[in-house]
Design a protein around this motif. Structure first.
Motif, PDB file in Angstrom:
ATOM      1  N   ILE A  95       3.133   8.225 -12.168  1.00  0.00           N
ATOM      2  CA  ILE A  95       3.453   7.065 -13.012  1.00  0.00           C
ATOM      3  C   ILE A  95       4.327   6.068 -12.235  1.00  0.00           C
ATOM      4  O   ILE A  95       4.147   4.853 -12.354  1.00  0.00           O
ATOM      5  CB  ILE A  95       4.072   7.466 -14.381  1.00  0.00           C
ATOM      6  N   ILE A  96       5.224   6.589 -11.409  1.00  0.00           N
ATOM      7  CA  ILE A  96       6.076   5.652 -10.650  1.00  0.00           C
ATOM      8  C   ILE A  96       5.222   4.885  -9.642  1.00  0.00           C
ATOM      9  O   ILE A  96       5.361   3.677  -9.471  1.00  0.00           O
ATOM     10  CB  ILE A  96       7.248   6.397  -9.981  1.00  0.00           C
ATOM     11  N   PHE A  97       4.284   5.586  -9.020  1.00  0.00           N
ATOM     12  CA  PHE A  97       3.381   4.932  -8.076  1.00  0.00           C
ATOM     13  C   PHE A  97       2.543   3.871  -8.797  1.00  0.00           C
ATOM     14  O   PHE A  97       2.348   2.764  -8.306  1.00  0.00           O
ATOM     15  CB  PHE A  97       2.485   5.991  -7.427  1.00  0.00           C
ATOM     16  N   GLN A  98       2.095   4.235  -9.995  1.00  0.00           N
ATOM     17  CA  GLN A  98       1.292   3.297 -10.800  1.00  0.00           C
ATOM     18  C   GLN A  98       2.091   2.022 -11.104  1.00  0.00           C
ATOM     19  O   GLN A  98       1.576   0.914 -11.013  1.00  0.00           O
ATOM     20  CB  GLN A  98       0.933   4.021 -12.101  1.00  0.00           C
ATOM     21  N   MET A  99       3.381   2.212 -11.431  1.00  0.00           N
ATOM     22  CA  MET A  99       4.239   1.054 -11.713  1.00  0.00           C
ATOM     23  C   MET A  99       4.385   0.197 -10.458  1.00  0.00           C
ATOM     24  O   MET A  99       4.316  -1.029 -10.502  1.00  0.00           O
ATOM     25  CB  MET A  99       5.629   1.527 -12.177  1.00  0.00           C
ATOM     26  N   MET A 100       4.600   0.874  -9.330  1.00  0.00           N
ATOM     27  CA  MET A 100       4.801   0.145  -8.075  1.00  0.00           C
ATOM     28  C   MET A 100       3.543  -0.637  -7.690  1.00  0.00           C
ATOM     29  O   MET A 100       3.612  -1.803  -7.312  1.00  0.00           O
ATOM     30  CB  MET A 100       5.143   1.125  -6.936  1.00  0.00           C
ATOM     31  N   TYR A 122      13.632  -8.482  -5.898  1.00  0.00           N
ATOM     32  CA  TYR A 122      14.831  -8.543  -5.063  1.00  0.00           C
ATOM     33  C   TYR A 122      14.632  -7.737  -3.770  1.00  0.00           C
ATOM     34  O   TYR A 122      14.848  -8.230  -2.661  1.00  0.00           O
ATOM     35  CB  TYR A 122      16.044  -8.007  -5.834  1.00  0.00           C
ATOM     36  N   VAL A 123      14.140  -6.503  -3.907  1.00  0.00           N
ATOM     37  CA  VAL A 123      13.970  -5.628  -2.735  1.00  0.00           C
ATOM     38  C   VAL A 123      12.940  -6.207  -1.776  1.00  0.00           C
ATOM     39  O   VAL A 123      13.162  -6.285  -0.567  1.00  0.00           O
ATOM     40  CB  VAL A 123      13.522  -4.212  -3.184  1.00  0.00           C
ATOM     41  N   LYS A 124      11.821  -6.645  -2.338  1.00  0.00           N
ATOM     42  CA  LYS A 124      10.729  -7.171  -1.521  1.00  0.00           C
ATOM     43  C   LYS A 124      11.218  -8.341  -0.649  1.00  0.00           C
ATOM     44  O   LYS A 124      10.829  -8.478   0.497  1.00  0.00           O
ATOM     45  CB  LYS A 124       9.602  -7.632  -2.453  1.00  0.00           C
ATOM     46  N   GLY A 125      12.111  -9.148  -1.213  1.00  0.00           N
ATOM     47  CA  GLY A 125      12.538 -10.321  -0.467  1.00  0.00           C
ATOM     48  C   GLY A 125      13.747 -10.097   0.424  1.00  0.00           C
ATOM     49  O   GLY A 125      13.912 -10.793   1.422  1.00  0.00           O
ATOM     50  N   ASN A 126      14.596  -9.144   0.092  1.00  0.00           N
ATOM     51  CA  ASN A 126      15.911  -9.096   0.728  1.00  0.00           C
ATOM     52  C   ASN A 126      16.224  -7.894   1.599  1.00  0.00           C
ATOM     53  O   ASN A 126      17.129  -7.951   2.411  1.00  0.00           O
ATOM     54  CB  ASN A 126      17.002  -9.196  -0.341  1.00  0.00           C
ATOM     55  N   TYR A 174       8.001   0.173   4.247  1.00  0.00           N
ATOM     56  CA  TYR A 174       9.002   0.728   3.339  1.00  0.00           C
ATOM     57  C   TYR A 174       8.509   0.779   1.890  1.00  0.00           C
ATOM     58  O   TYR A 174       8.587   1.804   1.222  1.00  0.00           O
ATOM     59  CB  TYR A 174      10.293  -0.085   3.438  1.00  0.00           C
ATOM     60  N   ILE A 175       7.997  -0.359   1.419  1.00  0.00           N
ATOM     61  CA  ILE A 175       7.591  -0.394   0.020  1.00  0.00           C
ATOM     62  C   ILE A 175       6.282   0.358  -0.191  1.00  0.00           C
ATOM     63  O   ILE A 175       6.143   1.115  -1.152  1.00  0.00           O
ATOM     64  CB  ILE A 175       7.485  -1.849  -0.462  1.00  0.00           C
ATOM     65  N   ASP A 176       5.348   0.192   0.718  1.00  0.00           N
ATOM     66  CA  ASP A 176       4.034   0.781   0.483  1.00  0.00           C
ATOM     67  C   ASP A 176       4.039   2.294   0.688  1.00  0.00           C
ATOM     68  O   ASP A 176       3.376   3.029  -0.026  1.00  0.00           O
ATOM     69  CB  ASP A 176       3.001   0.114   1.400  1.00  0.00           C
ATOM     70  N   ARG A 177       4.806   2.746   1.635  1.00  0.00           N
ATOM     71  CA  ARG A 177       4.914   4.210   1.821  1.00  0.00           C
ATOM     72  C   ARG A 177       6.404   4.544   1.788  1.00  0.00           C
ATOM     73  O   ARG A 177       7.014   4.510   0.755  1.00  0.00           O
ATOM     74  CB  ARG A 177       4.252   4.626   3.137  1.00  0.00           C
ATOM     75  N   GLY A 178       6.992   4.845   2.938  1.00  0.00           N
ATOM     76  CA  GLY A 178       8.442   4.989   3.059  1.00  0.00           C
ATOM     77  C   GLY A 178       9.140   5.714   1.918  1.00  0.00           C
ATOM     78  O   GLY A 178       8.560   6.510   1.198  1.00  0.00           O
ATOM     79  N   ASN A 179      10.428   5.388   1.772  1.00  0.00           N
ATOM     80  CA  ASN A 179      11.265   6.073   0.785  1.00  0.00           C
ATOM     81  C   ASN A 179      11.324   5.339  -0.547  1.00  0.00           C
ATOM     82  O   ASN A 179      12.064   5.732  -1.429  1.00  0.00           O
ATOM     83  CB  ASN A 179      12.703   6.177   1.309  1.00  0.00           C
ATOM     84  N   PHE A 180      10.570   4.276  -0.668  1.00  0.00           N
ATOM     85  CA  PHE A 180      10.755   3.452  -1.855  1.00  0.00           C
ATOM     86  C   PHE A 180      10.484   4.235  -3.136  1.00  0.00           C
ATOM     87  O   PHE A 180      11.167   4.065  -4.144  1.00  0.00           O
ATOM     88  CB  PHE A 180       9.857   2.218  -1.768  1.00  0.00           C
ATOM     89  N   ILE A 181       9.499   5.128  -3.078  1.00  0.00           N
ATOM     90  CA  ILE A 181       9.167   5.873  -4.304  1.00  0.00           C
ATOM     91  C   ILE A 181      10.343   6.759  -4.737  1.00  0.00           C
ATOM     92  O   ILE A 181      10.655   6.873  -5.918  1.00  0.00           O
ATOM     93  CB  ILE A 181       7.849   6.671  -4.164  1.00  0.00           C
TER      94      ILE A 181
END
Ligand code: HEM
Length: 358
Positions: A74-79, A96-100, A107-114
């Motif tokens: 569900i978190i992946f679905q939201m992302m 905010y995260v995407k820009g800053n 990071y966002i697509d894989r990484g620790n973002f989840i």
């Protein structure tokens, strides 16, 4: 109230993190989120308190596969749903995260973002719910506080729709005092949050706490519930008394002033320092709006009989859970609790304000 407040808290955090409407309050589909997080947090808390228990982590991982997987999905679905839209389509955490934050392209697509997203949803979703439940519990057990708070809200606002996170609401001193007294009596971060002086820290000077040298690698922690019930700082600490957080009515003696300052310093529901709560202002705004709107629109009372006792201590118990007037919470990094069971009766003004029939 526990379920309802948690659904509300998670709905809000879903919106502010990914502009995603989970709709837990009106739709059962994603209600597993609050229950699954609660179960997983209990396990994480056991590992935090008994690190040697992590030897059986593989077994635990296997036992919790279904829960972890469906939360991850569900978190992946939201992302993904959010990533498919323009960065600034919502004023949310994602934009905010995407820009800053420059953590590299993956990071966002894989990484620790989840992992961070999962943490954010549980850190932001459940603690405000605990305060809302605790505050209503205390208002029902201290009718004079309920009366005073209702008076403040209903005198200050002429319609429920005027209640929003602005200076007018933040100027409701008694509301703020009731929230702080709930955070003191029943802090949502109920577990001991351990800290460690990093062995690899370039600063090799010893860490000294209260005259005791703490060697690097040693974990130290302070339990917030114990601190908030230390009679030296909070006299009569098991009594719900919002007045202790109000500005003094008469000039204070030096001793009284010193005691008040000491008390304020010992009040740390969001912790202090660089790793303290990132959502403190948001939490005050959220709880204030929910409580003020509810009290503006509804008269509230406890459910009759045994139902109304949910969340109370039981007289005669010898394990500290004997206080009827103390909201019972269960040790976890974001406390578990049940109840209170309440009845909400809409006021006539509420019908008019919402434009619905009686
Ligand atoms: C009454 C409500 C809340 C309370 C009592 C509370 C309390 C805390 C505490 C004690 C910590 C430190 C945990 C630790 O160091 O192990 C923390 C961290 C954090 N909280 Fe809250 N919190 C609340 C609401 C929120 C909300 C609404 C959000 C976001 C919308 C949020 C986001 C965070 C984040 C991101 C951290 C981690 C900060 C970091 O590690 O740098 N919290 N919170």
């Amino acid at each position: 109230m526990t379920n309802r407040a948690e659904w509300l808290g998670i709905d809000i955090v879903g919106l502010i993190s990914f502009g995603y409407r989970l709709n837990l309050q009106t739709d059962e589909t994603y209600r597993f989120i609050s229950k699954d997080f609660e179960d997983l947090k209990a396990i994480i808390n056991s590992f935090m308190q008994f690190p040697s228990a992590s030897a059986i982590n593989r077994v635990i991982e296997w036992l919790t596969t279904v829960k972890r997987e469906r939360l991850r999905r569900i978190i992946f679905q939201m992302m993904l749903a959010r990533a498919a839209r323009e960065k600034d389509a919502e004023r949310d955490f994602y934009s905010y995260v995407k820009g800053n934050l420059d953590y590299g392209p993956d990071y966002i697509d894989r990484g620790n973002f989840i992992a961070e997203a999962a943490f954010f949803i549980t850190a932001g979703g459940t603690p405000p719910a605990t305060v809302i439940c605790g505050l209503f519990f205390y208002l029902m057990h201290y009718p004079e506080c309920y009366k005073r708070l209702v008076e403040e809200i209903r005198l200050k606002f002429s319609s429920g729709s005027d209640i929003k996170g602005d200076s007018h609401l933040m100027g409701c001193d008694y509301l703020r005092a009731c929230i702080d007294e709930t955070l003191r009596m029943s802090p949502p971060s109920l577990t001991t949050l351990w800290r460690e002086h990093d062995k690899d820290d370039a600063d090799k000077s010893p860490l000294v706490i209260d005259g005791v040298v703490i060697p690097p690698g040693t974990q130290v922690g302070m339990n917030m519930y114990s601190l908030h019930h230390n009679e030296e700082y909070f006299p009569d600490s098991y009594t719900f008394s919002p007045d202790r957080f109000l500005a003094p009515k008469a000039p204070e003696t030096q001793e009284q002033e010193a005691a008040r300052i000491k008390m304020q310093e010992a009040f740390v529901p969001f912790l202090q320092g660089t790793r303290s709560c990132a959502g403190k202002a948001m939490a005050y705004a959220e709880v204030s709006i929910v409580v003020a709107k509810t009290l503006w629109y509804f008269d509230v009372q406890s459910a009759p009989g045994k139902l109304g006792q949910l969340g109370e201590g039981v007289p005669g118990r010898a394990d500290g859970r004997h206080r009827i007037n103390e909201y019972q919470m269960y040790d976890c990094n974001s406390a578990a609790h049940e109840g209170p069971n309440l009845i909400f009766r809409p006021r006539p003004e509420a019908h008019a304000d919402l434009g619905v029939g009686k």
